[in-house]
Enzyme design. Sequence first.
Site, PDB file in Angstrom:
ATOM      1  CE  LYS A  29      -4.668  17.271 -13.839  1.00  0.00           C
ATOM      2  NZ  LYS A  29      -5.381  15.973 -13.991  1.00  0.00           N
ATOM      3  CD  GLU A  89     -12.446  13.481 -29.443  1.00  0.00           C
ATOM      4  OE1 GLU A  89     -12.705  14.307 -28.557  1.00  0.00           O
ATOM      5  OE2 GLU A  89     -11.288  13.198 -29.798  1.00  0.00           O
ATOM      6  CB  SER A 102     -12.220  16.764 -24.191  1.00  0.00           C
ATOM      7  OG  SER A 102     -12.351  17.430 -22.953  1.00  0.00           O
ATOM      8  CB  CYS A 127      -5.966  13.110 -30.475  1.00  0.00           C
ATOM      9  SG  CYS A 127      -4.205  13.168 -30.749  1.00  0.00           S
ATOM     10  CG  PHE A 146      -7.743   8.629 -20.884  1.00  0.00           C
ATOM     11  CD1 PHE A 146      -7.549   7.386 -21.487  1.00  0.00           C
ATOM     12  CD2 PHE A 146      -8.773   9.425 -21.369  1.00  0.00           C
ATOM     13  CE1 PHE A 146      -8.370   6.955 -22.531  1.00  0.00           C
ATOM     14  CE2 PHE A 146      -9.598   8.999 -22.408  1.00  0.00           C
ATOM     15  CZ  PHE A 146      -9.390   7.764 -22.994  1.00  0.00           C
ATOM     16  CD  GLU A 186      -8.713  13.146 -13.373  1.00  0.00           C
ATOM     17  OE1 GLU A 186      -7.777  13.463 -14.144  1.00  0.00           O
ATOM     18  OE2 GLU A 186      -9.754  13.830 -13.266  1.00  0.00           O
TER      19      GLU A 186
HETATM   20  P1  NAD Z   1     -10.118  15.478 -20.666  1.00  0.00           P
HETATM   21  O1  NAD Z   1     -10.357  16.779 -21.311  1.00  0.00           O
HETATM   22  O2  NAD Z   1     -11.233  14.837 -19.917  1.00  0.00           O
HETATM   23  O3  NAD Z   1      -8.916  15.598 -19.602  1.00  0.00           O
HETATM   24  C1  NAD Z   1      -7.688  16.200 -19.960  1.00  0.00           C
HETATM   25  C2  NAD Z   1      -7.074  16.794 -18.686  1.00  0.00           C
HETATM   26  O4  NAD Z   1      -7.946  17.812 -18.191  1.00  0.00           O
HETATM   27  C3  NAD Z   1      -6.883  15.787 -17.566  1.00  0.00           C
HETATM   28  O5  NAD Z   1      -5.644  16.012 -16.947  1.00  0.00           O
HETATM   29  C4  NAD Z   1      -8.049  16.069 -16.635  1.00  0.00           C
HETATM   30  O6  NAD Z   1      -7.749  15.808 -15.292  1.00  0.00           O
HETATM   31  C5  NAD Z   1      -8.296  17.549 -16.832  1.00  0.00           C
HETATM   32  N1  NAD Z   1      -9.707  17.918 -16.646  1.00  0.00           N
HETATM   33  C6  NAD Z   1     -10.792  17.131 -16.844  1.00  0.00           C
HETATM   34  N2  NAD Z   1     -11.912  17.817 -16.576  1.00  0.00           N
HETATM   35  C7  NAD Z   1     -11.532  19.064 -16.210  1.00  0.00           C
HETATM   36  C8  NAD Z   1     -12.243  20.239 -15.829  1.00  0.00           C
HETATM   37  N3  NAD Z   1     -13.581  20.266 -15.760  1.00  0.00           N
HETATM   38  N4  NAD Z   1     -11.536  21.347 -15.537  1.00  0.00           N
HETATM   39  C9  NAD Z   1     -10.200  21.342 -15.601  1.00  0.00           C
HETATM   40  N5  NAD Z   1      -9.469  20.248 -15.956  1.00  0.00           N
HETATM   41  C10 NAD Z   1     -10.125  19.128 -16.261  1.00  0.00           C
HETATM   42  O7  NAD Z   1      -9.551  14.498 -21.787  1.00  0.00           O
HETATM   43  P2  NAD Z   1      -9.278  12.943 -21.672  1.00  0.00           P
HETATM   44  O8  NAD Z   1     -10.575  12.228 -21.670  1.00  0.00           O
HETATM   45  O9  NAD Z   1      -8.299  12.656 -20.607  1.00  0.00           O
HETATM   46  O10 NAD Z   1      -8.516  12.692 -23.060  1.00  0.00           O
HETATM   47  C11 NAD Z   1      -9.177  12.463 -24.266  1.00  0.00           C
HETATM   48  C12 NAD Z   1      -9.337  13.727 -25.050  1.00  0.00           C
HETATM   49  O11 NAD Z   1      -8.069  14.309 -25.321  1.00  0.00           O
HETATM   50  C13 NAD Z   1      -9.966  13.512 -26.416  1.00  0.00           C
HETATM   51  O12 NAD Z   1     -10.873  14.553 -26.668  1.00  0.00           O
HETATM   52  C14 NAD Z   1      -8.783  13.568 -27.366  1.00  0.00           C
HETATM   53  O13 NAD Z   1      -9.097  13.930 -28.693  1.00  0.00           O
HETATM   54  C15 NAD Z   1      -7.957  14.602 -26.706  1.00  0.00           C
HETATM   55  N6  NAD Z   1      -6.570  14.512 -27.150  1.00  0.00           N
HETATM   56  C16 NAD Z   1      -6.135  15.448 -28.023  1.00  0.00           C
HETATM   57  C17 NAD Z   1      -4.840  15.391 -28.482  1.00  0.00           C
HETATM   58  C18 NAD Z   1      -4.329  16.406 -29.447  1.00  0.00           C
HETATM   59  O14 NAD Z   1      -3.147  16.413 -29.686  1.00  0.00           O
HETATM   60  N7  NAD Z   1      -5.144  17.273 -30.009  1.00  0.00           N
HETATM   61  C19 NAD Z   1      -3.984  14.369 -28.045  1.00  0.00           C
HETATM   62  C20 NAD Z   1      -4.468  13.431 -27.141  1.00  0.00           C
HETATM   63  C21 NAD Z   1      -5.769  13.521 -26.698  1.00  0.00           C
END
Ligand code: NAD
Length: 497
Positions: A175, A383, A228, A283, A151, A178
């Site tokens: 994808k 985090e 994450s 991040c 997000f 959401e």
């Molecule tokens: P998230 O892991 O909740 O979601 C990421 C994606 O995974 C979304 O598209 C979501 O729909 C999907 N998702 C969520 N739960 C899922 C599940 N149980 N099974 C399969 N898919 C699932 O992350 P977020 O809250 O959207 O974003 C923040 C996180 O992203 C933080 O941890 C941040 O550090 C990380 N991030 C990392 C980088 C990097 O380059 N390392 C860059 C940006 C964000």
Amino acid sequence: MTVPTIPHWIDGQEVASTSGRTSPVFDPALGVQTKQVGLASEAEITLAIASAHAAYPAWRDASLAKRSSVMFAFREILNARKLELAEIITSEHGKVVSDAAGEISRGLEVVEFACGLPQLLKGDFSENVSTGVDVYSIRQPLGVVGIISPFNFPAMVPLWFIPVALMAGNSVVLKPSEKDPSAALWIARALKEAGLPDGVFTVLQGDKLAVDGLLTHPDIAAISFVGSTPIAQYVYETGTKHGKRVQALGGAKNHMLVLPDADLDLVADSAVNAGFGSAGERCMAISVVVAVEPVADALIAKVAERMATLKIGDGRRNCDMGPLVTREHRDKVAGYIEVAEKDGATVVVDGRGINVDGDANGFWLGPTLIDQVPTTSRVYTEEIFGPVLSVVRVGSYDEGLALINDGAFGNGTAIFTNDGGAARRFQNEVEVGMVGINVPIPVPVAYYSFGGFKSSIFGDTKAYGAEGVHFFTRSKTMTSRWLDPSHGGINLGFPQN
Ligand code: NAD
């Protein structure tokens, strides 16, 4: 209350979900649901991937000149209409409009890098490796690739991958998160306007079901994931088990090491910018300042002084920092301040209950500064992903370095010092993938590659730059001989000369 439903983008047009499953999309500064997004059913996942698969052969065979012209036109649209996209991002994510425009600019850099991709797609050629025999290699696309994004950067993170994947000749199924899914549709429309054939770029709105669909479908060749750490690990393990190439970038906990000789005004500016920009939902945000004594007291005073000047409010107004993405996330982040208090840390600036230039119902949490954070506290080990900056005091460079290297994550870090020797030692010794030297958020430019170490990445290829090109292509090597009158007849051994 009825709200608009955000659709998929399949075959060059909007397709409404009929799954009956939806997820709310909020305006975080108003604290109200303004839209919902339709979450893909199994049938919609199949339809989206089939469309991308059908479009692939013609796009793979499109000339590099054609692909470059599409990418160049996309660059022009993105550049000319950046503000329009930025306002969409602010309305669903909450970050201030200038910051949303900033993320688009970083995405644009990858688009510009991709316009020159033919240079990096060139193969090698060795003449006469054996008498009359030449060897050469080419790089070819993989097929249909899936991109799953978080997000916090609804435009920039997809744009880390989309331009490179498309220029390399792949079809893409994105994808998006959401929580803020509209930027993906804007990108889809802009790509179509730029001349991308229908089906080559697809937006599949959804949740875990859509992710699992991409991870297991036989027609998906590769997955680029950002999110994450627990989900990144799941995506990596599931995708690779199904025979896919996967790069999965995970979470972070970035430290800034401050040596006693550093310019404390520069450090304080940098800590505030990197700790509270985008409400800490980056991040590469700085989460922990590791102060080598005796600087901590003086530094904390300077940071707190700057924090008092920050204007928090609706990102459409002239503010420095907006709300958090959802009420649930705001409450989770605020919960860490309670944990800090219970664990014996000192809350120097408390962001709970601050005054804002915005609606009272917004998902607000002000910038928070916590000193003397025990390294056993969850505030230190987990985090937080919000505007909470911790300070840990150490006695020496070595103690600070050990702390950073003991961490589970290894995304970004920074050292602040005027000692070139110390900085050089740090760049050599620190176990982190992206290192800033007097630079707080060392996001590499588009012609380098983005990615961390340890649980900040699963897979061995980083995003964009040369590593991104490598990820979205595979090499093929030819050994060729054109017969001439002097060919050597039967020889069952390896050619020797
Ligand atoms: P998230 O892991 O909740 O979601 C990421 C994606 O995974 C979304 O598209 C979501 O729909 C999907 N998702 C969520 N739960 C899922 C599940 N149980 N099974 C399969 N898919 C699932 O992350 P977020 O809250 O959207 O974003 C923040 C996180 O992203 C933080 O941890 C941040 O550090 C990380 N991030 C990392 C980088 C990097 O380059 N390392 C860059 C940006 C964000």
